[in-house]
Design a protein around this motif. Structure first.
Motif, mmCIF file in Angstrom:
data_model
loop_
_atom_site.group_PDB
_atom_site.id
_atom_site.type_symbol
_atom_site.label_atom_id
_atom_site.label_comp_id
_atom_site.label_asym_id
_atom_site.label_seq_id
_atom_site.Cartn_x
_atom_site.Cartn_y
_atom_site.Cartn_z
ATOM 1 N N GLU A 106 37.728 45.558 34.588
ATOM 2 C CA GLU A 106 37.740 44.219 35.156
ATOM 3 C C GLU A 106 38.693 43.388 34.327
ATOM 4 O O GLU A 106 39.336 42.547 34.865
ATOM 5 C CB GLU A 106 36.326 43.714 34.736
ATOM 6 N N MET A 107 38.957 43.609 33.020
ATOM 7 C CA MET A 107 40.115 42.716 32.330
ATOM 8 C C MET A 107 41.402 42.975 32.944
ATOM 9 O O MET A 107 41.915 42.124 33.144
ATOM 10 C CB MET A 107 39.984 43.113 30.788
ATOM 11 N N VAL A 108 41.720 44.208 33.308
ATOM 12 C CA VAL A 108 42.886 44.562 34.064
ATOM 13 C C VAL A 108 42.967 43.790 35.377
ATOM 14 O O VAL A 108 44.067 43.216 35.760
ATOM 15 C CB VAL A 108 42.962 46.081 34.272
ATOM 16 N N LYS A 109 41.898 43.885 36.088
ATOM 17 C CA LYS A 109 41.866 43.201 37.546
ATOM 18 C C LYS A 109 42.084 41.820 37.170
ATOM 19 O O LYS A 109 43.034 41.086 38.291
ATOM 20 C CB LYS A 109 40.571 43.406 38.026
ATOM 21 N N GLU A 110 41.290 40.858 36.284
ATOM 22 C CA GLU A 110 41.558 39.471 36.217
ATOM 23 C C GLU A 110 42.853 39.382 35.675
ATOM 24 O O GLU A 110 43.454 38.350 36.052
ATOM 25 C CB GLU A 110 40.372 39.180 35.230
ATOM 26 N N SER A 111 43.654 39.974 34.844
ATOM 27 C CA SER A 111 44.738 39.992 34.325
ATOM 28 C C SER A 111 45.957 39.979 35.381
ATOM 29 O O SER A 111 46.847 39.089 35.632
ATOM 30 C CB SER A 111 45.230 40.996 33.475
ATOM 31 N N VAL A 112 45.623 40.864 36.354
ATOM 32 C CA VAL A 112 46.639 40.914 37.284
ATOM 33 C C VAL A 112 46.545 39.832 38.472
ATOM 34 O O VAL A 112 47.481 39.318 39.026
ATOM 35 C CB VAL A 112 46.468 42.264 38.434
ATOM 36 N N SER A 113 45.038 39.289 38.475
ATOM 37 C CA SER A 113 44.983 38.226 39.695
ATOM 38 C C SER A 113 45.709 37.061 38.936
ATOM 39 O O SER A 113 46.406 36.273 39.813
ATOM 40 C CB SER A 113 43.618 38.200 39.684
ATOM 41 N N LEU A 114 45.369 36.606 37.755
ATOM 42 C CA LEU A 114 46.065 35.565 37.172
ATOM 43 C C LEU A 114 47.294 35.363 37.116
ATOM 44 O O LEU A 114 48.155 34.619 37.290
ATOM 45 C CB LEU A 114 45.223 35.058 35.818
ATOM 46 N N ALA A 115 48.099 36.506 36.490
ATOM 47 C CA ALA A 115 49.366 36.750 36.547
ATOM 48 C C ALA A 115 49.878 36.472 37.887
ATOM 49 O O ALA A 115 51.231 35.877 38.083
ATOM 50 C CB ALA A 115 49.730 37.917 35.994
ATOM 51 N N ARG A 116 49.661 37.141 38.883
ATOM 52 C CA ARG A 116 50.096 36.877 40.420
ATOM 53 C C ARG A 116 50.268 35.385 40.717
ATOM 54 O O ARG A 116 51.273 34.808 41.207
ATOM 55 C CB ARG A 116 49.103 37.450 41.298
ATOM 56 N N VAL A 117 49.101 34.662 40.331
ATOM 57 C CA VAL A 117 49.202 33.159 40.557
ATOM 58 C C VAL A 117 50.146 32.305 39.712
ATOM 59 O O VAL A 117 50.790 31.612 40.267
ATOM 60 C CB VAL A 117 47.659 32.314 40.332
ATOM 61 N N PHE A 118 50.230 32.709 38.542
ATOM 62 C CA PHE A 118 51.137 31.992 37.699
ATOM 63 C C PHE A 118 52.509 32.354 38.087
ATOM 64 O O PHE A 118 53.255 31.509 37.768
ATOM 65 C CB PHE A 118 50.934 32.490 36.261
ATOM 66 N N CYS A 119 52.700 33.469 38.257
ATOM 67 C CA CYS A 119 54.045 33.913 38.909
ATOM 68 C C CYS A 119 54.457 33.059 40.136
ATOM 69 O O CYS A 119 55.390 32.903 40.566
ATOM 70 C CB CYS A 119 54.433 35.529 38.995
ATOM 71 N N GLU A 120 53.435 33.020 41.057
ATOM 72 C CA GLU A 120 53.869 32.581 42.221
ATOM 73 C C GLU A 120 53.996 31.038 42.208
ATOM 74 O O GLU A 120 55.009 30.422 42.900
ATOM 75 C CB GLU A 120 52.505 32.484 43.161
ATOM 76 N N LYS A 121 53.663 30.398 41.107
ATOM 77 C CA LYS A 121 53.682 28.971 40.798
ATOM 78 C C LYS A 121 54.743 28.822 39.891
ATOM 79 O O LYS A 121 55.267 27.584 39.356
ATOM 80 C CB LYS A 121 52.244 28.308 40.301
ATOM 81 N N LYS A 122 55.480 29.976 39.517
ATOM 82 C CA LYS A 122 56.381 29.891 38.430
ATOM 83 C C LYS A 122 56.235 29.214 37.186
ATOM 84 O O LYS A 122 56.878 28.494 36.306
ATOM 85 C CB LYS A 122 57.792 29.214 38.840
ATOM 86 N N TRP A 123 54.759 29.568 36.721
ATOM 87 C CA TRP A 123 54.432 28.890 35.575
ATOM 88 C C TRP A 123 54.688 29.965 34.364
ATOM 89 O O TRP A 123 54.606 31.310 34.553
ATOM 90 C CB TRP A 123 52.803 28.546 35.517
ATOM 91 N N PRO A 124 54.729 29.556 33.180
ATOM 92 C CA PRO A 124 55.180 30.522 31.845
ATOM 93 C C PRO A 124 53.852 31.667 31.784
ATOM 94 O O PRO A 124 52.837 31.158 31.799
ATOM 95 C CB PRO A 124 55.410 29.483 30.971
ATOM 96 N N VAL A 125 54.458 32.831 31.593
ATOM 97 C CA VAL A 125 53.619 33.849 31.195
ATOM 98 C C VAL A 125 54.235 34.678 29.888
ATOM 99 O O VAL A 125 55.412 34.708 29.969
ATOM 100 C CB VAL A 125 53.337 34.929 32.255
ATOM 101 N N PHE A 126 53.342 34.963 29.076
ATOM 102 C CA PHE A 126 53.718 35.581 27.645
ATOM 103 C C PHE A 126 52.981 36.967 27.660
ATOM 104 O O PHE A 126 51.909 36.779 27.764
ATOM 105 C CB PHE A 126 53.555 34.999 26.449
ATOM 106 N N GLY A 127 53.592 37.800 27.547
ATOM 107 C CA GLY A 127 52.745 39.450 27.505
ATOM 108 C C GLY A 127 53.085 39.867 25.944
ATOM 109 O O GLY A 127 54.420 40.373 25.690
ATOM 110 N N PHE A 128 52.489 40.372 25.025
ATOM 111 C CA PHE A 128 52.438 41.295 24.187
ATOM 112 C C PHE A 128 52.307 42.628 24.243
ATOM 113 O O PHE A 128 51.153 43.082 25.324
ATOM 114 C CB PHE A 128 51.455 40.909 23.220
#
Length: 241
Positions: A58-80
């Motif tokens: 579920e964590m992976v699923k939610e990470s993918v879902s939110l990352a998609r939205v942030f990237c579609e909106k060109k909002w900043p994403v930081f990944g460790f």
């Protein structure tokens, strides 16, 4: 651990969780902590799940879902990305996420982030991503990301809730309080977007120098401590115009 015991602890140590509406009005950045094969993909390494795990999935699923939205909106994403030198152990854990190995790479569902222009990825060689962002010249990649994007809120997801996520959140809150991270105001942990591993007591007893780590309990404790340190905890995330 007996479910009734976990329920009792949750009753005595409640974590109030809100809903978060993300809009373009407040500059928000998404932070993904260690969503890599070595912690999430079944059989990928010493610290990876041995069998499919609902909480991690579920964590992976939610990470993918939110990352998609942030990237579609060109909002900043930081990944460790947890990434260790083979000759520098991280006690008390066995060797894991060796630099350059598949273990240290993003899970397959997130590897597309590597080519997104709004995404910053940082390999870290310690539990705490804030410390792991410090460069040899003393600069901090995460601090620079916050400042250069003028981020006021970060939304944190990842693994493990009570280890890497918690350590990063606590350090970030301390840095914010000392005004090292202006204009950052809010650190928000998304509970369904976080997960931890499961090592039941009966299994731990059969292993040498190993501490039991019941998943649901430790996930809750991680959220509880983060909340107590000043983070906000949310159970739902939605997006507005």
């Amino acid at each position: 651990m007996i479910p009734q015991t976990v329920d009792l602890l949750k009753e005595q140590m409640p974590v109030h969780q809100e809903s978060l509406l993300v809009t373009g009005d407040v500059k928000t950045g998404l932070v993904l902590v260690d969503v890599v094969n070595g912690f999430c993909t079944v059989g990928a390494g010493n610290l990876a799940p041995r069998q499919p795990d609902k909480q991690i999935s579920e964590m992976v699923k939610e990470s993918v879902s939110l990352a998609r939205v942030f990237c579609e909106k060109k909002w900043p994403v930081f990944g460790f990305l947890d990434s260790h030198h083979p000759d520098i152990p991280e006690h008390p854990y066995p060797p894991h996420c060796i630099a350059g190995s598949d273990e240290s790479k993003l899970v397959p569902e997130l590897q597309w982030l590597e080519s997104e222009p709004n995404v910053t990825l940082k390999c870290k060689d310690c539990i705490d991503g804030f410390l792991g962002s410090i460069e040899k010249d003393g600069s901090n990649v995460f601090v620079n990301w916050v400042k250069s994007n003028q981020i006021k809120t970060i939304l944190v997801l990842g693994i493990c809730t009570d280890i890497c996520v918690l350590d990063f959140v606590c350090s970030t809150l301390s840095a914010r309080n000392r005004r090292f991270l202006e204009p950052l105001e809010d650190v928000i942990v998304y509970s369904r977007g976080c997960a931890t591993f499961d090592l039941p007591v009966d299994v731990a007893k059969s292993m040498k120098d190993v501490v039991a780590h019941p998943q649901d309990l430790m996930h809750h404790i991680g959220l509880y401590i983060a909340k107590g340190r000043g983070a906000k905890v949310v159970s739902e995330v939605s997006f507005g115009a």
